[in-house]
Enzyme design. Structure first.
Site, PDB file in Angstrom:
ATOM      1  N   CYS A 232       0.868  -1.187   0.000  1.00 25.71           N
ATOM      2  CA  CYS A 232       0.000   0.000   0.000  1.00 25.71           C
ATOM      3  C   CYS A 232       0.905   1.237   0.000  1.00 25.71           C
ATOM      4  O   CYS A 232       2.084   1.125  -0.344  1.00 25.71           O
ATOM      5  CB  CYS A 232      -0.985  -0.018   1.174  1.00 25.71           C
ATOM      6  SG  CYS A 232      -0.235   0.061   2.816  1.00 25.71           S
TER       7      CYS A 232
ATOM      8  N   ARG B 192      -3.402  -0.451   5.473  1.00 24.43           N
ATOM      9  CA  ARG B 192      -3.998  -1.560   4.718  1.00 24.43           C
ATOM     10  C   ARG B 192      -3.105  -2.794   4.576  1.00 24.43           C
ATOM     11  O   ARG B 192      -3.534  -3.907   4.909  1.00 24.43           O
ATOM     12  CB  ARG B 192      -4.413  -1.062   3.319  1.00 24.43           C
ATOM     13  CG  ARG B 192      -5.547  -0.063   3.355  1.00 24.43           C
ATOM     14  CD  ARG B 192      -5.696   0.669   2.033  1.00 24.43           C
ATOM     15  NE  ARG B 192      -4.567   1.567   1.773  1.00 24.43           N
ATOM     16  CZ  ARG B 192      -4.433   2.327   0.696  1.00 24.43           C
ATOM     17  NH1 ARG B 192      -5.355   2.275  -0.248  1.00 24.43           N
ATOM     18  NH2 ARG B 192      -3.388   3.126   0.570  1.00 24.43           N
TER      19      ARG B 192
ATOM     20  N   ASP C  73      -8.649   3.915   1.371  1.00 25.24           N
ATOM     21  CA  ASP C  73      -7.578   4.269   2.301  1.00 25.24           C
ATOM     22  C   ASP C  73      -8.204   4.831   3.577  1.00 25.24           C
ATOM     23  O   ASP C  73      -8.807   5.905   3.546  1.00 25.24           O
ATOM     24  CB  ASP C  73      -6.675   5.319   1.643  1.00 25.24           C
ATOM     25  CG  ASP C  73      -5.421   5.578   2.458  1.00 25.24           C
ATOM     26  OD1 ASP C  73      -5.366   5.120   3.621  1.00 25.24           O
ATOM     27  OD2 ASP C  73      -4.510   6.232   1.932  1.00 25.24           O
TER      28      ASP C  73
HETATM   29  P1  4NP Z   1      -1.821   2.935   3.955  1.00 20.74           P
HETATM   30  O1  4NP Z   1      -2.444   4.332   4.441  1.00 20.74           O
HETATM   31  O2  4NP Z   1      -1.273   3.167   2.566  1.00 20.74           O
HETATM   32  O3  4NP Z   1      -2.976   2.010   3.958  1.00 20.74           O
HETATM   33  O4  4NP Z   1      -0.743   2.570   4.962  1.00 20.74           O
HETATM   34  C1  4NP Z   1      -1.706   5.510   4.408  1.00 20.74           C
HETATM   35  C2  4NP Z   1      -0.896   5.826   5.467  1.00 20.74           C
HETATM   36  C3  4NP Z   1      -0.179   7.018   5.469  1.00 20.74           C
HETATM   37  C4  4NP Z   1      -0.292   7.874   4.388  1.00 20.74           C
HETATM   38  C5  4NP Z   1      -1.107   7.548   3.303  1.00 20.74           C
HETATM   39  C6  4NP Z   1      -1.810   6.368   3.323  1.00 20.74           C
HETATM   40  N1  4NP Z   1       0.440   9.094   4.385  1.00 20.74           N
HETATM   41  O5  4NP Z   1       0.295   9.855   3.423  1.00 20.74           O
HETATM   42  O6  4NP Z   1       1.192   9.347   5.330  1.00 20.74           O
END
Ligand code: 4NP
Length: 157
Positions: A7, A13, A123
């Protein structure tokens, strides 16, 4: 089978996808290696998001010892299958891997649940706790499809 879940941050995720698939593989007696990574570097070294940890724990899965790492092009040498949680993640994987990109190894994760739909796991990062529960359910269903597909086994609930 060596499977990598990817991810953006590797904190919401893909840690859930790693934890859930590992758990189901073990339950089914499959000797699979499952790992996860993120395409950005914002959270390298961090444990999964508190709410990902919470929803996993409520479902009997402990993901608190995972640590975020960045996806690298060499992951194409190490894994048989690389699942992207969303279409922007798939774009990032292509960009990072460059000449190592191998389309035969990469799939949008939710195509295992809804073939050909090219859907993305939402997300939950910007939302509240209910979003994490919703994402858990979606990821759980897709992991079950993966187990059924590759192991030809249906898990009894
Ligand atoms: P993930 O969610 O991709 O499911 O881990 C996110 C966590 C952090 C960020 C974006 C998505 N971020 O921009 O910091």
């Amino acid at each position: 089978m060596k499977i990598l879940m990817v991810c953006l941050g590797n904190i919401c995720r893909s840690p859930l996808a790693e934890g859930i698939l590992k758990h189901k593989a073990k339950e089914t007696g499959l000797n699979w290696m499952v790992d996860s990574a993120g395409t950005n570097n914002y959270h390298i070294g961090e444990a999964p998001h508190k709410l990902s940890q919470k929803v996993a724990k409520l479902n009997g899965i402990d993901i608190c010892n995972q640590k975020a790492r960045r996806f690298v092009k060499e992951d194409f040498d190490r894994y048989d299958k690389i699942y992207a949680m969303a279409d922007d993640v798939l774009d990032d994987i292509r960009m990072i891997a460059k000449e190592k990109y191998d389309a035969s190894k990469v799939e949008l994760f939710l195509n295992e649940l809804h073939p050909g739909k090219n859907a993305s796991v939402p997300d939950p990062w910007y939302g509240e706790e209910p979003g994490f529960h919703e994402v858990y359910k979606i990821i759980d269903e897709a992991c079950e499809s993966i187990i059924s597909k590759y192991a030809n086994v249906k898990i009894s609930k």
